[in-house]
Design a protein around this motif. Structure first.
Motif, mmCIF file in Angstrom:
data_model
loop_
_atom_site.group_PDB
_atom_site.id
_atom_site.type_symbol
_atom_site.label_atom_id
_atom_site.label_comp_id
_atom_site.label_asym_id
_atom_site.label_seq_id
_atom_site.Cartn_x
_atom_site.Cartn_y
_atom_site.Cartn_z
ATOM 1 N N ALA A 298 138.285 12.861 124.111
ATOM 2 C CA ALA A 298 137.899 14.173 124.644
ATOM 3 C C ALA A 298 138.411 14.358 126.067
ATOM 4 C CB ALA A 298 136.382 14.331 124.594
ATOM 5 N N LYS A 299 138.287 13.309 126.892
ATOM 6 C CA LYS A 299 138.787 13.387 128.273
ATOM 7 C C LYS A 299 140.303 13.590 128.299
ATOM 8 C CE LYS A 299 135.284 10.305 130.287
ATOM 9 N NZ LYS A 299 135.095 8.991 130.929
ATOM 10 N N LEU A 300 140.992 12.866 127.434
ATOM 11 C CA LEU A 300 142.446 12.977 127.369
ATOM 12 C C LEU A 300 142.851 14.388 126.939
ATOM 13 C CD1 LEU A 300 144.837 11.068 127.845
ATOM 14 C CD2 LEU A 300 144.836 10.599 125.380
ATOM 15 N N ALA A 301 142.159 14.928 125.937
ATOM 16 C CA ALA A 301 142.456 16.279 125.466
ATOM 17 C C ALA A 301 142.179 17.313 126.555
ATOM 18 C CB ALA A 301 141.626 16.588 124.216
ATOM 19 N N GLU A 302 141.132 17.066 127.357
ATOM 20 C CA GLU A 302 140.839 17.990 128.449
ATOM 21 C C GLU A 302 141.976 17.993 129.468
ATOM 22 O OE1 GLU A 302 137.363 18.909 131.790
ATOM 23 O OE2 GLU A 302 137.515 16.914 130.886
ATOM 24 N N GLN A 303 142.479 16.811 129.812
ATOM 25 C CA GLN A 303 143.581 16.728 130.769
ATOM 26 C C GLN A 303 144.824 17.442 130.239
ATOM 27 O OE1 GLN A 303 144.245 12.629 131.902
ATOM 28 N NE2 GLN A 303 142.055 12.263 132.180
ATOM 29 N N ALA A 304 145.029 17.358 128.919
ATOM 30 C CA ALA A 304 146.181 18.009 128.300
ATOM 31 C C ALA A 304 145.913 19.478 127.971
ATOM 32 C CB ALA A 304 146.572 17.267 127.020
ATOM 33 N N GLU A 305 144.678 19.937 128.265
ATOM 34 C CA GLU A 305 144.259 21.314 127.989
ATOM 35 C C GLU A 305 144.378 21.657 126.505
ATOM 36 O OE1 GLU A 305 146.162 24.085 130.609
ATOM 37 O OE2 GLU A 305 145.373 23.133 132.417
ATOM 38 N N ARG A 306 144.054 20.677 125.675
ATOM 39 C CA ARG A 306 144.013 20.880 124.223
ATOM 40 C C ARG A 306 142.535 20.890 123.818
ATOM 41 N NH1 ARG A 306 148.898 20.249 121.718
ATOM 42 N NH2 ARG A 306 147.944 19.577 119.765
ATOM 43 N N ALA B 223 136.774 18.761 118.839
ATOM 44 C CA ALA B 223 136.688 17.924 117.640
ATOM 45 C C ALA B 223 136.191 16.524 117.982
ATOM 46 C CB ALA B 223 138.047 17.862 116.947
ATOM 47 N N SER B 224 136.673 15.980 119.096
ATOM 48 C CA SER B 224 136.223 14.643 119.521
ATOM 49 C C SER B 224 134.745 14.656 119.893
ATOM 50 C CB SER B 224 137.053 14.160 120.715
ATOM 51 O OG SER B 224 138.398 13.947 120.343
ATOM 52 N N MET B 225 134.313 15.707 120.607
ATOM 53 C CA MET B 225 132.901 15.787 120.984
ATOM 54 C C MET B 225 132.016 16.056 119.783
ATOM 55 S SD MET B 225 132.877 14.819 123.983
ATOM 56 C CE MET B 225 131.089 14.929 124.065
ATOM 57 N N HIS B 226 132.573 16.714 118.764
ATOM 58 C CA HIS B 226 131.807 16.911 117.528
ATOM 59 C C HIS B 226 131.450 15.551 116.924
ATOM 60 C CE1 HIS B 226 130.242 18.573 113.927
ATOM 61 N NE2 HIS B 226 130.907 19.716 113.970
ATOM 62 N N ARG B 227 132.392 14.602 116.980
ATOM 63 C CA ARG B 227 132.123 13.264 116.450
ATOM 64 C C ARG B 227 131.061 12.547 117.275
ATOM 65 N NH1 ARG B 227 137.921 13.593 116.376
ATOM 66 N NH2 ARG B 227 138.648 14.059 114.252
ATOM 67 N N VAL B 228 131.043 12.800 118.580
ATOM 68 C CA VAL B 228 130.004 12.208 119.426
ATOM 69 C C VAL B 228 128.641 12.778 119.051
ATOM 70 C CG1 VAL B 228 129.170 11.933 121.796
ATOM 71 C CG2 VAL B 228 131.626 11.794 121.318
ATOM 72 N N VAL B 229 128.584 14.093 118.822
ATOM 73 C CA VAL B 229 127.323 14.724 118.410
ATOM 74 C C VAL B 229 126.882 14.189 117.046
ATOM 75 C CG1 VAL B 229 126.209 16.919 117.822
ATOM 76 C CG2 VAL B 229 127.780 16.799 119.763
ATOM 77 N N ASP B 230 127.839 13.961 116.144
ATOM 78 C CA ASP B 230 127.497 13.366 114.849
ATOM 79 C C ASP B 230 126.864 11.983 115.037
ATOM 80 O OD1 ASP B 230 128.455 15.566 113.507
ATOM 81 O OD2 ASP B 230 130.409 14.680 113.044
#
Length: 321
Positions: free
Chosen positions: A62-70, A76-83
């Motif tokens: 999630a952090k990597l995607a944020e840096q890449a602005e994706r 999607a990554s945080m959804h897995r954390v919530v799961d």
């Protein structure tokens, strides 16, 4: 002397000796049992560590995607954390909560921005069609373009609804594991905002129900936040801002939006200077207060003169007292 019956009945030891195994020993059996139990316990102990390691991987992604602005991949990554939280995992940390918020707000915000652009495009094409003679080539082209814009709006609206509904469900999951205070209010406000976004774009036959659901969510959040936080707290100010925007944009009640924004500002300004300037919350509070003032100034210009004057007089009386 041994009887024939005793001779005919083989012992456990004879079975083991017959198979080439060592002689049976209760002590060795107990040792093997303890060894197996210890191995099973160790395996169970590794499971939380494995789950935590997997969760760390999703957070890093999630952090990597944020840096890449994706932000779609971030969500999607945080959804897995919530799961993982839903699967009896620990509640979100402050860092995870902020990552979740950034992902949701960026994905939803991009779709809402797209819809605003498309709404403007429809208006332009409708105006072009209205300005051209019926049946003319210009009229036909503008009408076709407006229809294509509306189809595009329908597609993006469906994406927005899917994202908001999914995020609302995640907020409800996180609320179930929240321990009260700022964590609970955080997800209550986010849930209410998401329901507002759904109400803004809902079909005419669903809009009333969506409005009522959003309003109930805001009122629940306000009740919780007024008990837990002072009028100067950034969460309480942000809640007042969100509710005022909901009154203006969804309910169409401009006067109520202005009144709420003004009362939120007044309540905070009477106490804000008592905060220590070096408090982390002070700067956040000032930022939200400025947003409230900016919105209030914009909305007040659209009010009827009598209503706007009433707000001014009310503030004047409050300052005198």
């Amino acid at each position: 002397m041994t009887s024939a019956a005793q001779k005919a009945e083989p012992s456990i030891q004879s079975y083991l000796r017959g198979s080439g195994a060592a002689p049976f020993s209760w002590a060795s059996l107990a040792a093997e049992t303890r060894k197996a139990a210890s191995a099973a316990a160790a395996q169970r102990a590794e499971l939380p560590s494995a789950a935590a390691a997997q969760r760390d991987k999703h957070v890093f992604a999630a952090k990597l995607a944020e840096q890449a602005e994706r932000y779609g991949e971030m969500l999607a990554s945080m959804h897995r954390v919530v799961d993982a939280v839903a699967d009896n995992g620990p509640a979100l940390t402050l860092e995870e909560r902020n990552l979740f918020s950034v992902a949701v707000r960026n994905v939803v915000g991009a779709k809402r921005a797209s819809l605003r652009v498309l709404d403007s495009a429809v208006m332009e094409e409708d105006e072009a069609a209205a300005d051209s003679a019926s049946g003319s080539a210009a009229h036909v082209v503008a009408t076709e373009r407006a229809e294509r814009c509306r189809e595009y709006i329908g597609r993006v609206t469906l994406e927005l609804e899917e994202t908001c509904n999914d995020a609302v469900q995640m907020c409800e999951t996180l609320l179930a594991s929240a321990e009260g205070g700022e964590e609970t209010v955080f997800f209550m406000r986010m849930r209410a905002d998401l329901l507002r976004y759904l109400a803004e774009r809902g079909d005419a036959d669903q809009r009333d129900a969506l409005r009522a659901t959003a309003e109930a969510a805001y009122l629940d959040a306000i009740c919780e936040i007024e008990v837990s936080f002072a009028p100067t707290h950034p969460m309480r100010l942000a809640m007042g801002l969100s509710r005022a925007v909901q009154l203006y944009e969804v309910e169409g009640n401009l006067a109520a939006a202005c009144a709420l924004a003004q009362s939120t500002i007044d309540a905070a300004e009477t106490e804000i200077e008592q905060q220590h300037r070096d408090e982390d919350a002070y700067e956040d509070s000032q930022s939200v207060l400025q947003l409230l003032r900016d919105n209030l100034a914009t909305w007040t210009r659209a009010l009827p003169v009598g209503v706007a004057l009433g707000l001014v007089l009310h503030r004047y009386d409050s300052n005198r007292s």
